[in-house]
Design a protein around this motif. Structure first.
Motif, PDB file in Angstrom:
ATOM      1  N   PRO A  40       0.832  -1.202   0.000  1.00 18.53           N
ATOM      2  CA  PRO A  40       0.000   0.000   0.000  1.00 18.53           C
ATOM      3  C   PRO A  40       0.873   1.261   0.000  1.00 18.53           C
ATOM      4  CG  PRO A  40      -0.756  -1.531   1.659  1.00 18.53           C
ATOM      5  CD  PRO A  40       0.531  -2.083   1.129  1.00 18.53           C
ATOM      6  N   ALA A  41       0.491   2.216  -0.821  1.00 17.00           N
ATOM      7  CA  ALA A  41       1.266   3.445  -0.936  1.00 17.00           C
ATOM      8  C   ALA A  41       0.621   4.545  -0.104  1.00 17.00           C
ATOM      9  CB  ALA A  41       1.349   3.877  -2.391  1.00 17.00           C
ATOM     10  N   THR A  42       1.431   5.475   0.307  1.00 16.84           N
ATOM     11  CA  THR A  42       0.940   6.646   1.028  1.00 16.84           C
ATOM     12  C   THR A  42       0.552   7.705  -0.001  1.00 16.84           C
ATOM     13  OG1 THR A  42       2.485   6.169   2.804  1.00 16.84           O
ATOM     14  CG2 THR A  42       1.546   8.390   2.735  1.00 16.84           C
ATOM     15  N   VAL A  54       3.495   7.150  -2.440  1.00 15.53           N
ATOM     16  CA  VAL A  54       4.905   6.779  -2.262  1.00 15.53           C
ATOM     17  C   VAL A  54       5.004   5.572  -1.343  1.00 15.53           C
ATOM     18  CG1 VAL A  54       5.952   9.027  -2.721  1.00 15.53           C
ATOM     19  CG2 VAL A  54       5.099   8.528  -0.441  1.00 15.53           C
ATOM     20  N   ILE A  55       6.010   4.745  -1.598  1.00 16.33           N
ATOM     21  CA  ILE A  55       6.275   3.621  -0.698  1.00 16.33           C
ATOM     22  C   ILE A  55       7.722   3.676  -0.233  1.00 16.33           C
ATOM     23  CG2 ILE A  55       4.548   2.132  -1.794  1.00 16.33           C
ATOM     24  CD1 ILE A  55       7.037   0.574  -2.980  1.00 16.33           C
TER      25      ILE A  55
ATOM     26  N   GLN B 624      -4.902   9.180   6.904  1.00 13.12           N
ATOM     27  CA  GLN B 624      -3.495   9.204   6.543  1.00 13.12           C
ATOM     28  C   GLN B 624      -2.676   9.602   7.770  1.00 13.12           C
ATOM     29  OE1 GLN B 624      -2.291   8.195   3.669  1.00 13.12           O
ATOM     30  NE2 GLN B 624      -4.381   7.760   3.057  1.00 13.12           N
ATOM     31  N   ARG B 733       5.844   2.051   6.555  1.00 17.28           N
ATOM     32  CA  ARG B 733       5.178   2.869   5.552  1.00 17.28           C
ATOM     33  C   ARG B 733       5.721   4.288   5.573  1.00 17.28           C
ATOM     34  NH1 ARG B 733      -1.116   2.125   4.685  1.00 17.28           N
ATOM     35  NH2 ARG B 733      -0.517   3.710   3.180  1.00 17.28           N
ATOM     36  N   VAL B 734       5.540   4.943   4.445  1.00 19.58           N
ATOM     37  CA  VAL B 734       6.003   6.313   4.331  1.00 19.58           C
ATOM     38  C   VAL B 734       4.961   7.241   4.946  1.00 19.58           C
ATOM     39  CG1 VAL B 734       6.630   8.134   2.724  1.00 19.58           C
ATOM     40  CG2 VAL B 734       7.248   5.778   2.230  1.00 19.58           C
TER      41      VAL B 734
END
Lengths: 156, 762
Positions: A40-42, A54-55, B624, B733-734
């Motif tokens: 999963p990407a941010t 982004v990962i 988020q 995670r970012v």
């Protein structure tokens, strides 16, 4: 998986073929750093729709681009079955989300046919470098640097 | 190691020496009269000269030589380092730095300036000193050196004249006012093996003052047991000099590892025990060396003959026989030779050990910055990995096995400690940057004809090397502005009832995990009317705009803004303060100005101590995870419905202790959600932005506080407005780090664009 004819002449080159939606594309293998599964990407604020986010790639921040959306097709709905191709584009590293990696092709330059002039948009013309006929399939050779022109990335 | 590498090391050392030189001169300027300071300054110039000579950098050598000569006058108290003298010297230090840079980078220097300074320095060395002896040692020594270079035979040995016979002292040594040193010089065979030559060392020594030498040959074995490559002789030297022990040691500088050297001040009692000496010391004139033929060490008999022959020729002055030999050496001479030798060498070792201890006070090593950076990156990864490990253990460990948790806690502490230590490697005092500023102040003061005094405080405040490197440029701009625009001319200052000399104060200090650098001048302050008019003329603000004093002051940070009446060389090209502001912001810092008309202005910069880590508050916004820099947060609060007030169409204010503060929904600004969240369900972070205004940032929840490693977004992506950087959290995670200033600016109605428009400033 198809066995591609290995033709190791001097002007031979290796390509990685992958599937996006129903179509197949390929890129020069030299620009590919690694292939990894989807994580999963941010999401990034104010990002173009094709940038999924982004990962973390071993400590580096790696943007993920939905190639399907970037090429003007239906945006992908990423699942664990999707694959990220980590590719070097100029000085930057990007992750390309594709459905699957299908093949590694070794071809000679004369196997690359010019892009048929049925493509209408300038954009498609700019990144399509030609097509390959491999065992009845059509694989489109694309140029990553044309897909991510520097100016556009900076404006993004 | 090739020549270029060695040269690079030389230039690195030059930089250190130049810094040492400048700080020493500044100390002298402040009235310090410590001889050690003068010596340090002298040594710095001397080292540069020596190194430059080795690399054939003639310009550097000749300038350093004149400089050194003048400094030598100061050192020997022939020249008083008054303010005027120091002014010339500080300028000379600047030129020396320029010459060094030119030698390294191939640039050019202002030759007229260096010639002028050479003249001034020479005038100082000669003009103000009445005695003829003001001429520097080197100059006197030169002709001697030219004549005296003796022929060296193939064995590389020069004979020293001596006699085996008893030798009566004809007269008592004249009473000497200059201190007399007794030196025992005991070369090891390595000295000769490395191509050093005892005779040359002795001759150099003789230039320091009146000298008499005694050669001790006790250790010389019979011919059949003699090894031609061993050193058997040692010398006892009596030297009357006012140059000090350092000068003596300097003679032996390149030989000190290969000989035993004892230096002590002579005492008068040595004279009385003269008769007990088994062998009389032979005073002789070193000049005879130059005429003598070379003789091999092995041929003793021949040497003996030669020696007596030489004695006849030599103009032997029998001065200084009495106290010629160390007392210790005398007693040693009476004792059996076998015992004496170890005792003497033990004493010599003791002396050498002390010397080594003195020079080994703060051992340092040079390390490539790349290596340190690599280490810092790896430690960053370690911190992330450790956090990930902790998190997964916490998630999987239902029954809380204490040993694992304890181990993890210890690991966490260790990683923290490693991280701190690694960061400390990069931490450097701001001193070098501050020192550079003093030069800039001098130059601009010269150009503008103003008299300026720079006071620096907190020079030893440490901050990351990258911050220091990037600090020099904005600071230079600001200093230039302070002197050029801030300070008035001496006439105006006197008219305003101030001293003619303006003061610029540069201060560094640590404050709550940041470094705060303040630049204050006691000039006229910001002319708000002029700034305002200029802004209107340049269409930066509307003619009827209602701006607070603070907002007007901040106008000077706007691009293309300069109030200097005429464009000067120094500043006023309109690329001043906006560049400063941008570079400070790029460092994650903030800059503020406060000004009092007639009393001057204060620029305050607040910078992070390191660019690699940041203490942040981890928050949730629209599902988020974001990180808000802790330094920006004033307080956090849980808003109540009664405290929220709608204002206009979609603005909301929150009342905090009876003052109203605009509420900013982070999720909405970053486009994470389409409609504003209900403030009552979230948490408000009260933040202070660079303009000084407060905003309440609405987030959904606070997860906790954490130190995070900053990762660049630009490396592989691009700058994202509203986002300062990224980091990697414990789950791998970012997470994005919020750019609070940009968010606040955006809330004022700007779109989130990297280029801020004026309203963000004003």
């Amino acid at each position: 998986m198809t066995y591609a004819a290995k033709n190791l002449t001097t002007d031979g080159r290796e390509l990685i073929a992958f599937r996006v939606g129903a179509q197949e594309f390929c890129v020069n293998i030299m620009s590919v750093r690694e292939i990894r599964g989807w994580t999963p990407a941010t999401p990034m604020p104010h990002a173009p729709s094709y940038v999924l986010g982004v990962i973390n790639l071993r400590g580096a921040v790696l943007p993920i681009v939905d190639l399907s959306a970037r090429l003007g097709m239906t945006p992908a709905d990423p699942t664990v079955r999707h694959v990220i191709i980590v590719a070097q584009v100029k000085s930057q590293v990007v992750g390309l989300l594709v459905d699957a990696v299908s093949d590694i092709l070794t071809i000679t330059n004369d196997k690359i046919q010019p892009t048929p002039d049925v493509v209408s948009s300038e954009f498609e013309k700019s990144f399509a470098r030609g097509v390959l006929a491999i065992e009845g399939r059509m694989i489109c050779l694309i140029e990553l640097e044309a897909i991510f022109p520097q100016e556009e990335r900076e404006a993004a | 190691m090739d020549m270029n590498e060695i040269k690079e090391i030389f230039f690195q050392e030059c930089e250190e020496q130049l810094a040492e030189l400048e700080s020493g001169l500044l100390k002298l300027n402040d009235g310090d009269r410590d001889p050690e300071t003068v010596n340090a300054v002298f040594r710095a110039v001397h080292s540069i000269k020596g190194g430059a000579g080795a690399f054939g950098l003639d310009d550097l050598v000749s300038f350093a030589h004149v400089f050194e000569t003048t400094l030598d006058c100061v050192r020997s108290n022939r020249l008083d380092p008054g303010p005027e003298v120091l002014k010339v010297m500080l300028k000379s230090a600047d030129v020396l730095a320029d010459l060094t840079n030119a030698a390294r980078d191939g640039g050019s220097v202002d030759e007229a300036r260096s010639r002028q300074l050479i003249k001034e320095l020479e005038a100082l060395a000669n003009g103000e000193v009445p005695q003829a002896s003001a001429a520097p040692v080197e100059v006197v020594a030169k002709p001697v050196a030219a004549v005296a270079a003796p022929p060296v035979n193939e064995e590389g040995f020069q004979p020293v004249a001596f006699s085996f016979d008893d030798f009566e002292a004809a007269e008592e040594p004249p009473l000497m006012e200059t201190p007399t040193y007794e030196i025992v010089f005991r070369p090891k065979s390595d000295l000769y093996a490395k191509g050093n030559e005892a005779t040359l060392l002795l001759r150099d020594l003789s230039r320091l003052g009146d000298m008499s030498i005694h050669c001790d040959m006790e250790a010389l074995p019979t011919l059949d047991r003699l090894s031609p490559e061993s050193a058997y002789f040692f010398w006892k030297i009596q030297l009357a000099t006012d140059k000090g022990e350092d000068a003596i040691r300097a003679v032996f500088e390149f030989a000190e590892w290969d000989c035993d050297l004892e230096i002590s001040l002579a005492s008068d009692e040595a004279a009385s025990s003269d008769e007990e000496l088994p062998m009389q010391p032979v005073p002789f004139d070193l000049s005879i060396l130059d005429d003598e033929p070379a003789v091999s060490v092995g041929v003793v008999e021949e040497e003996e003959q030669l020696a007596s022959q030489q004695l006849g020729n030599a103009a032997v002055s029998v001065a200084g026989t009495a106290s010629n030999v160390l007392q210790m050496a005398q007693s040693a001479a009476r004792a059996p030779a076998e015992k004496a030798a170890p005792a003497a060498s033990a004493a010599a070792q003791g002396a050498a050990g002390q010397q080594a201890a003195a020079s080994a006070a703060t051992p340092t090593i040079r390390v490539d910055l790349d290596r340190v950076d690599r280490l810092i990156n790896l430690v960053g990864e370690l911190v992330i990995n450790q956090a990930m490990l902790s998190q997964s253990v916490v998630e999987n460990d239902t029954n809380g096995t204490s040993s694992i948790n304890m181990g993890l806690e210890e690991l966490q502490q260790l990683t923290r400690e490693i991280q701190d230590s690694v960061m400390a490697i990069r931490a450097q005092p701001v001193k070098p940057v501050f020192q550079r500023m003093s030069r800039i102040v001098r130059e601009i003061a010269d150009m503008t004809g103003k008299s300026v005094r720079l006071i620096t405080e907190g020079e030893n405040t440490e901050v990351d090397k990258t911050v220091i490197d990037k600090l020099a440029e904005p600071l230079t701009h600001m200093i230039r502005n302070a002197v050029d625009h801030g300070l008035e001319t001496p006439e105006k200052r006197l008219a305003a009832g101030k001293s003619a000399e303006g003061t610029v104060r540069l201060t560094a200090k640590h404050r709550s995990g940041r470094i705060v650098i303040e630049l204050a001048d006691d000039g006229a302050g910001i002319n708000r009317e002029k700034v305002r008019q200029k802004a209107i003329d340049n269409d930066l603000i509307a003619a009827d705009a209602n701006l607070s004093d603070e907002e007007i002051d901040n106008l000077i940070f706007h691009a293309g803004f300069s109030t200097a009446d005429k464009i000067s060389d120094i500043s006023g090209r309109g690329v001043g303060m906006d560049v400063v502001k941008r570079s400070i912001q790029a460092l994650g810092g903030r800059i503020n100005i406060s000004s009092k008309p007639g009393h001057g202005s204060v620029f305050t910069m607040s910078l992070p101590l390191t660019l690699a880590v940041l203490d942040g508050m981890v928050v949730t916004v629209a599902n988020q995870t974001l990180v808000v820099p802790l330094t920006a947060i004033v307080e956090t609060l849980q808003p109540e419905a009664s405290a929220i007030h709608s204002f206009g169409a979609n603005q909301r204010l929150i009342s905090i202790r009876n003052s109203f503060c605009p509420l900013v929904d982070v999720g909405r600004i970053l486009n994470f959600r389409a409609i504003q969240a209900n403030p009552v369900e979230g948490v408000a972070l009260l933040v202070e932005s660079e303009g000084g205004g407060q905003r309440a940032l609405m987030v959904d929840a606070i997860q906790g506080q954490r130190q995070v490693v900053i990762k660049s977004l630009e490396a592989n992506y691009t700058h994202v407005p509203g986002i300062a950087a990224a980091t990697i959290l414990g789950d791998g995670r970012v997470a994005l780090i919020l750019d609070v200033d940009a968010i606040v600016a955006a809330s004022r109605g700007q779109s989130l664009k990297p280029e801020m428009s004026l309203a963000a400033v004003g």
